[in-house]
Scaffold this motif. Structure first.
Motif, mmCIF file in Angstrom:
data_model
loop_
_atom_site.group_PDB
_atom_site.id
_atom_site.type_symbol
_atom_site.label_atom_id
_atom_site.label_comp_id
_atom_site.label_asym_id
_atom_site.label_seq_id
_atom_site.Cartn_x
_atom_site.Cartn_y
_atom_site.Cartn_z
ATOM 1 N N TYR B 37 0.834 -1.286 0.133
ATOM 2 C CA TYR B 37 -0.041 0.045 -0.047
ATOM 3 C C TYR B 37 1.007 1.317 -0.003
ATOM 4 C CZ TYR B 37 -4.363 -2.608 1.075
ATOM 5 O OH TYR B 37 -5.311 -3.620 1.090
ATOM 6 N N GLN B 39 0.839 5.423 1.097
ATOM 7 C CA GLN B 39 0.170 6.265 1.991
ATOM 8 C C GLN B 39 0.769 7.859 1.780
ATOM 9 O OE1 GLN B 39 0.258 5.929 6.245
ATOM 10 N NE2 GLN B 39 -1.973 6.287 6.423
ATOM 11 N N SER B 41 0.793 11.978 2.066
ATOM 12 C CA SER B 41 0.709 12.599 3.399
ATOM 13 C C SER B 41 -0.700 12.945 3.623
ATOM 14 C CB SER B 41 1.561 13.904 3.047
ATOM 15 O OG SER B 41 1.063 14.718 1.987
ATOM 16 N N SER B 42 -1.548 12.740 2.865
ATOM 17 C CA SER B 42 -2.905 13.083 2.957
ATOM 18 C C SER B 42 -3.594 11.922 3.843
ATOM 19 C CB SER B 42 -3.915 13.284 1.691
ATOM 20 O OG SER B 42 -3.484 12.103 0.826
ATOM 21 N N GLY B 43 -2.846 10.756 3.840
ATOM 22 C CA GLY B 43 -3.410 9.800 4.875
ATOM 23 C C GLY B 43 -4.062 8.575 4.365
ATOM 24 N N GLU B 44 -4.882 8.632 3.319
ATOM 25 C CA GLU B 44 -5.254 7.196 2.481
ATOM 26 C C GLU B 44 -4.531 6.280 2.322
ATOM 27 O OE1 GLU B 44 -5.128 10.315 0.847
ATOM 28 O OE2 GLU B 44 -5.269 9.606 -1.127
ATOM 29 N N MET B 45 -4.748 5.037 2.517
ATOM 30 C CA MET B 45 -3.841 3.865 2.060
ATOM 31 C C MET B 45 -4.555 3.452 0.482
ATOM 32 S SD MET B 45 -1.926 3.171 4.830
ATOM 33 C CE MET B 45 -1.768 1.266 4.536
ATOM 34 N N PHE B 47 -4.243 0.988 -2.431
ATOM 35 C CA PHE B 47 -3.748 -0.548 -2.731
ATOM 36 C C PHE B 47 -3.027 -0.506 -3.857
ATOM 37 C CE2 PHE B 47 -3.553 -4.893 -3.271
ATOM 38 C CZ PHE B 47 -4.052 -5.079 -4.598
ATOM 39 N N PHE B 91 3.875 0.793 2.518
ATOM 40 C CA PHE B 91 3.687 -0.363 3.438
ATOM 41 C C PHE B 91 3.603 -1.519 2.959
ATOM 42 C CE2 PHE B 91 3.243 1.943 7.592
ATOM 43 C CZ PHE B 91 2.785 3.266 7.212
ATOM 44 N N LEU B 105 -5.256 -7.641 8.121
ATOM 45 C CA LEU B 105 -3.950 -7.241 7.509
ATOM 46 C C LEU B 105 -3.036 -7.053 8.584
ATOM 47 C CD1 LEU B 105 -4.639 -5.110 4.472
ATOM 48 C CD2 LEU B 105 -4.098 -7.564 4.425
ATOM 49 N N PHE B 107 0.370 -5.105 9.087
ATOM 50 C CA PHE B 107 1.577 -4.385 8.294
ATOM 51 C C PHE B 107 2.906 -4.045 8.773
ATOM 52 C CE2 PHE B 107 -1.326 -1.971 5.602
ATOM 53 C CZ PHE B 107 -2.682 -2.480 6.092
ATOM 54 N N GLY B 108 3.934 -3.774 8.113
ATOM 55 C CA GLY B 108 4.968 -3.421 8.550
ATOM 56 C C GLY B 108 5.324 -2.068 9.008
ATOM 57 N N THR B 109 6.236 -1.417 9.307
ATOM 58 C CA THR B 109 6.322 -0.027 9.947
ATOM 59 C C THR B 109 6.449 0.818 8.582
ATOM 60 O OG1 THR B 109 8.632 -0.458 10.137
ATOM 61 C CG2 THR B 109 7.286 -0.689 12.174
#
Lengths: 116, 117
Positions: B37, B39, B41-45, B47, B91, B105, B107-109
């Motif tokens: 995914y 992301q 800066s606006s925040g949405e993830m 795919f 991510f 899901l 997720f990694g960092t």
């Protein structure tokens, strides 16, 4: 726009107050997920619904958190007696569960919560 | 328990160059899926790409390809011909299909990618 929507996009509240967030999934999707993302981390699973049934809850979801999806469409996530540690981005995702896939979850824009 | 490891907190790449973002995973399950995914800066993830554990071919979606090495438990994302708009957090995530685990899901960092002129 037929994507996942969330409301509000931003919420500032004082410690101890209750807050409620709403998520509207993609209309034909039967699964809805809530995740929490703190600064510098990936999203962490909170809970998930298949239609109106809440089928799994993470240990992260304390008793102060409750989620509903009453008619199998939109969902709400309520946090009671908010604490500063609840400050995070709350992400909603939806997917269409079919045998053999697809497996991708589509995320909304998130609700940023700041607890003062 | 599942675990996703992304060891690159930040990466820089020149515009039009290719870049590889690393992801390793740990699971005892035989059936699982790997996702990437984006992301902003606006925040949405957003795919990007999916690879199933039984898929024999590496997944590709436009400029994105997934370098899946099952024996090494790695699922690196390759972005070709980088664009300024690719600057974002990326991510890696995993979903297992075993009973009781197929619904979330992990997720990694994340890796922060910066595309430079």
């Amino acid at each position: 726009d037929t994507g996942v929507s969330q409301d509000p996009r931003h919420k500032i509240t004082k410690r101890g107050q209750n807050v409620t967030f709403r998520c509207d999934p993609i209309s034909e999707h039967n699964r809805l997920y809530w995740y929490r993302q703190t600064l510098g981390q990936g999203p962490e699973f909170l809970t998930y619904f298949q239609n109106e049934a809440q089928l799994e809850k993470s240990r992260l979801l304390s008793d102060r958190f409750s989620a509903e999806r009453p008619k199998g469409s939109f969902s709400t996530l309520e946090i009671q007696r908010t604490e500063q540690g609840d400050s995070a981005m709350y992400l909603c995702a939806s997917s269409l569960a079919l045998a053999g896939g697809p497996w991708d979850q589509y995320f909304g824009p998130g609700t940023r919560l700041l607890v003062l | 328990a599942q675990k996703i490891t992304q060891t690159q907190p930040g990466m820089f790449v020149q515009e039009k160059e290719a870049v590889t973002l690393d992801c390793t995973y740990d699971t005892s399950d035989q059936s699982y899926g790997l996702f990437w995914y984006k992301q902003p800066s606006s925040g949405e993830m957003i795919f990007l790409i999916y690879q199933g554990s039984y898929d024999e071919q590496n997944a590709t979606e436009g400029r994105y390809s997934l370098n899946f090495q099952k024996a090494r438990k790695s699922a690196n994302l390759v972005i070709s011909a980088s664009q300024l708009g690719d600057s974002a957090m990326y991510f890696c995530a995993m979903r297992d299909f075993s009973t009781g685990g197929e619904n979330k899901l992990t997720f990694g960092t994340g890796t922060q990618l910066k595309v430079e002129l």
